[in-house]
Design a protein around this motif. Structure first.
Motif, PDB file in Angstrom:
ATOM      1  N   ILE A  23       0.835  -1.208   0.000  1.00  0.00           N
ATOM      2  CA  ILE A  23       0.000   0.000   0.000  1.00  0.00           C
ATOM      3  C   ILE A  23       0.868   1.255   0.000  1.00  0.00           C
ATOM      4  O   ILE A  23       0.563   2.239  -0.692  1.00  0.00           O
ATOM      5  N   PHE A  24       1.966   1.235   0.756  1.00  0.00           N
ATOM      6  CA  PHE A  24       2.856   2.396   0.790  1.00  0.00           C
ATOM      7  C   PHE A  24       3.472   2.631  -0.583  1.00  0.00           C
ATOM      8  O   PHE A  24       3.551   3.782  -1.055  1.00  0.00           O
ATOM      9  N   LEU A  25       3.901   1.564  -1.260  1.00  0.00           N
ATOM     10  CA  LEU A  25       4.478   1.698  -2.599  1.00  0.00           C
ATOM     11  C   LEU A  25       3.443   2.232  -3.587  1.00  0.00           C
ATOM     12  O   LEU A  25       3.775   3.051  -4.454  1.00  0.00           O
ATOM     13  N   ILE A  26       2.197   1.774  -3.460  1.00  0.00           N
ATOM     14  CA  ILE A  26       1.133   2.268  -4.341  1.00  0.00           C
ATOM     15  C   ILE A  26       0.942   3.772  -4.152  1.00  0.00           C
ATOM     16  O   ILE A  26       0.892   4.533  -5.131  1.00  0.00           O
ATOM     17  N   CYS A  27       0.832   4.210  -2.908  1.00  0.00           N
ATOM     18  CA  CYS A  27       0.622   5.634  -2.619  1.00  0.00           C
ATOM     19  C   CYS A  27       1.813   6.470  -3.087  1.00  0.00           C
ATOM     20  O   CYS A  27       1.636   7.533  -3.703  1.00  0.00           O
ATOM     21  N   ALA A  58      -6.473   1.693 -12.500  1.00  0.00           N
ATOM     22  CA  ALA A  58      -5.813   0.386 -12.609  1.00  0.00           C
ATOM     23  C   ALA A  58      -5.479  -0.164 -11.223  1.00  0.00           C
ATOM     24  O   ALA A  58      -5.634  -1.363 -10.964  1.00  0.00           O
ATOM     25  N   PHE A  59      -5.043   0.705 -10.321  1.00  0.00           N
ATOM     26  CA  PHE A  59      -4.708   0.262  -8.967  1.00  0.00           C
ATOM     27  C   PHE A  59      -5.959  -0.190  -8.209  1.00  0.00           C
ATOM     28  O   PHE A  59      -5.909  -1.167  -7.457  1.00  0.00           O
ATOM     29  N   VAL A  60      -7.073   0.530  -8.395  1.00  0.00           N
ATOM     30  CA  VAL A  60      -8.323   0.121  -7.738  1.00  0.00           C
ATOM     31  C   VAL A  60      -8.740  -1.259  -8.232  1.00  0.00           C
ATOM     32  O   VAL A  60      -9.093  -2.141  -7.431  1.00  0.00           O
ATOM     33  N   LEU A  61      -8.697  -1.453  -9.552  1.00  0.00           N
ATOM     34  CA  LEU A  61      -9.024  -2.766 -10.114  1.00  0.00           C
ATOM     35  C   LEU A  61      -8.056  -3.824  -9.598  1.00  0.00           C
ATOM     36  O   LEU A  61      -8.460  -4.936  -9.241  1.00  0.00           O
ATOM     37  N   MET A  66      -6.498  -8.249  -6.000  1.00  0.00           N
ATOM     38  CA  MET A  66      -5.544  -8.726  -4.997  1.00  0.00           C
ATOM     39  C   MET A  66      -6.263  -9.298  -3.778  1.00  0.00           C
ATOM     40  O   MET A  66      -5.938 -10.388  -3.295  1.00  0.00           O
ATOM     41  N   PHE A  67      -7.263  -8.576  -3.271  1.00  0.00           N
ATOM     42  CA  PHE A  67      -7.970  -9.041  -2.073  1.00  0.00           C
ATOM     43  C   PHE A  67      -8.813 -10.276  -2.360  1.00  0.00           C
ATOM     44  O   PHE A  67      -8.929 -11.165  -1.514  1.00  0.00           O
ATOM     45  N   VAL A 349       0.257  -2.979 -13.697  1.00  0.00           N
ATOM     46  CA  VAL A 349      -0.279  -2.801 -12.349  1.00  0.00           C
ATOM     47  C   VAL A 349      -1.258  -3.912 -11.999  1.00  0.00           C
ATOM     48  O   VAL A 349      -1.178  -4.513 -10.915  1.00  0.00           O
ATOM     49  N   VAL A 350      -2.184  -4.216 -12.896  1.00  0.00           N
ATOM     50  CA  VAL A 350      -3.221  -5.208 -12.608  1.00  0.00           C
ATOM     51  C   VAL A 350      -2.619  -6.582 -12.340  1.00  0.00           C
ATOM     52  O   VAL A 350      -2.965  -7.244 -11.348  1.00  0.00           O
ATOM     53  N   PHE A 351      -1.709  -7.038 -13.211  1.00  0.00           N
ATOM     54  CA  PHE A 351      -1.130  -8.364 -13.016  1.00  0.00           C
ATOM     55  C   PHE A 351      -0.123  -8.384 -11.870  1.00  0.00           C
ATOM     56  O   PHE A 351       0.066  -9.416 -11.216  1.00  0.00           O
TER      57      PHE A 351
END
Length: 378
Positions: A23-27, A58-61, A66-67, A349-351
């Motif tokens: 999550i930190f890397l995403i932000c 893309a990150f939201v998807l 991921m979850f 990002v998605v994969f």
């Protein structure tokens, strides 16, 4: 009075440290992407948030995927490894004949308004395929013939990707070699395979049809003498001008049209310019922490299949980070490799998030033992 022993209680484990780092890397990636791409997005699309919005979507998807994947037992995918590999081969073949071209590179397939790179899916498919294959015959991995067969199984998809994208093909082959190396109890045989590989790459570079690759070597050695060395030089200027602590977030000059592909392959140079050596080292340490968490999960996985999945993911991240930073700093010839979680690219990002979901799923399978808090006496 005799003290009765109670069995150790099994407790479920989930790697929240890995989740926090992701999550930190995403932000951080979204902040740096906006800082890097706002000028170009405003100039090209009239909207400074164009790249940011698309990357955020893309990150939201990817986070949703991921979850969902993290909640599914990773062993469910074991029988789907071969199918995923065949799908990847089919998609990579389709790119050659029906691919969409951007920036003189044919690497995308389109389905309506959606475009994606099959080579990104191929990385995940190879991880799933090899983990499934190796986990079925672990004792045979000591044989050189078995190792050679495993490598040959990956060569068809390597060749298909290399037709349009040599750098991604090298990453795919690197993932395969790392997974096979970890699974094999004998290491001497890899020196022989490595020698053959080095010879093959040398022949590949000197073939008449690979003249442009030879040109890349010359541009790498003397970028100041070639027009195509412009990107490398501008990236190095950005790194050098950042100094120890950088010019400050948003204050880069090189991103104002000087560094080509700044939001993609060269985003690390803008990070160095704005955040300096300190920021660059902090980002590298964050990636090292990410790899450490993968190592912990792989060492404590429930079975060999789970361990190999996480090993493949770890190899993917490590190889891609090393190649990207090496290209930006001109340590190796320019190959066009993105920086995971940071560079712009929806398919990647998605994969990538799907891989993180698999790693978290493997972490859920880890069983910890805890001493009982209560003591019974008779």
């Amino acid at each position: 009075m005799a003290k009765k022993r109670k069995k150790k209680k099994q407790i479920k484990y989930f790697d929240y440290s890995l989740l926090f780092i992701i999550i930190f890397l995403i932000c951080f990636g979204l902040v740096m992407l906006y800082s890097t791409s706002a000028y170009d997005a405003q100039d090209t699309f009239g909207d400074p948030t164009h790249y940011l919005r698309r990357q955020f979507q893309a990150f939201v998807l990817g986070l949703i995927g991921m979850f969902i994947i993290s909640r599914i037992d990773y062993r469910y995918w074991r029988n789907l490894g071969g199918f995923a590999y065949l799908v990847a081969v089919g998609l990579c073949t389709a790119v050659i004949f029906f691919g969409i071209e951007h920036n003189n590179s044919r690497r995308w397939l389109g389905v309506g308004p959606i475009e994606f790179q099959p080579s990104e899916f191929a990385k995940l498919a190879v991880i799933m395929f090899l983990a499934s294959m190796i986990s079925r015959i672990p004792k045979q991995m000591a044989k050189f013939t078995t190792v050679l067969k495993m490598i040959m199984c990956v060569m068809p998809i390597f060749g298909l990707i290399a037709y349009n994208n040599l750098s991604t093909a090298i990453i795919v082959l690197g993932i395969a070699v790392c997974m096979i190396f970890v699974a094999s109890p004998k290491y001497k045989q890899f020196f022989f395979v490595g020698g053959i590989g080095a010879l093959g790459i040398a022949l590949f570079l000197v073939l008449p049809s690979a003249g442009y690759r030879s040109d890349r070597l010359e541009i790498w050695r003397h970028p100041e003498n070639y027009e195509k060395g412009y990107q490398t030089l501008q990236g190095l200027y950005a790194i050098g001008s950042g100094g120890l602590f950088g010019k400050g977030l948003g204050n880069s000059m090189q991103k104002l049209g000087f560094v080509p592909e700044a939001p993609n392959d060269m985003i690390f140079s803008i990070i160095c310019e704005e955040l300096g050596l300190f920021g660059a080292v902090c980002l590298i340490l964050l990636f090292i922490l990410l790899l450490w968490r993968f190592m912990v999960i792989a060492n404590n996985a429930r079975d060999l299949y789970g361990s190999l999945i996480v090993t493949g993911i770890m190899a993917h991240i490590a190889i891609q980070v090393i190649l990207n930073i090496a290209v930006v700093t001109n340590s190796i010839p320019n190959t066009g490799v993105t920086l995971p979680f940071i560079s712009y690219g929806g398919t990647s990002v998605v994969f990538l998030m799907a891989e993180m979901g698999l790693a978290l799923s493997v972490s859920r399978g880890i069983q910890l033992e805890r001493e009982p808090s209560e003591r019974a006496y008779d």
